[in-house]
Design a protein around this motif. Structure first.
Motif, PDB file in Angstrom:
ATOM      1  N   ILE A 157       1.049  -1.223  -0.027  1.00 11.04           N
ATOM      2  CA  ILE A 157      -0.110   0.043  -0.035  1.00 11.04           C
ATOM      3  C   ILE A 157       1.158   1.231   0.096  1.00 11.04           C
ATOM      4  N   ARG A 197       0.800   4.325   0.259  1.00  7.46           N
ATOM      5  CA  ARG A 197       0.547   5.846   0.834  1.00  7.46           C
ATOM      6  C   ARG A 197       1.521   6.674   0.904  1.00  7.46           C
ATOM      7  N   ASP A 198       1.336   7.957   0.814  1.00  5.98           N
ATOM      8  CA  ASP A 198       2.404   9.273   1.275  1.00  5.98           C
ATOM      9  C   ASP A 198       2.865   8.957   2.560  1.00  5.98           C
ATOM     10  N   GLU A 199       1.996   8.668   3.489  1.00 10.82           N
ATOM     11  CA  GLU A 199       2.496   8.625   4.953  1.00 10.82           C
ATOM     12  C   GLU A 199       2.375   7.260   5.334  1.00 10.82           C
ATOM     13  N   PRO A 205       3.596   4.036   4.297  1.00  8.96           N
ATOM     14  CA  PRO A 205       3.551   3.183   3.132  1.00  8.96           C
ATOM     15  C   PRO A 205       3.801   1.678   3.865  1.00  8.96           C
TER      16      PRO A 205
END
Length: 107
Positions: free
Chosen positions: A91, A93-95, A97
């Motif tokens: 996943i 995600r920017d924050e 991951p």
């Protein structure tokens, strides 16, 4: 503007059933799973996209999509010369991951 991309080492989480299967494996196999885990969390791209993207993995390991029709879907990391595998999803995600292991198997 700063680069929001977070790189390795990635966070790794395990589904409870996958963790239970890991705990049930013999100790020498758990060490092989730990080696496979180390390769995943330190990979620049845990999905190993592109031609020969998994060339940096040991000879006993390689990665491929679970379904070729879903290139952004789960991946399978074979280890111990096809005797075992980890099915995981990344996943990005920017924050925060992370890699989530959904299945572990060894025969």
């Amino acid at each position: 503007m700063t680069d929001a991309f977070m790189g390795p080492p990635w966070q790794m989480d395990w589904r409870l059933d996958a963790l239970a299967r890991l705990d049930a494996l013999p100790e020498h196999v758990q060490k092989k799973v730990a080696e496979a885990r180390a390769e995943l969390v330190t990979a620049r791209d845990p999905y190993f996209r592109g031609i020969d993207a998994d060339a940096g993995l040991p000879e006993t390991m390689y990665v491929e999509p679970v379904r070729s029709t879903d290139p952004k879907g789960p991946r399978i990391l074979y280890f111990d010369n096809h005797r075992g595998w980890l099915v995981y999803a990344f996943i990005p995600r920017d924050e925060d991951p992370q890699i989530t292991v959904v299945e572990v198997f060894w025969q």
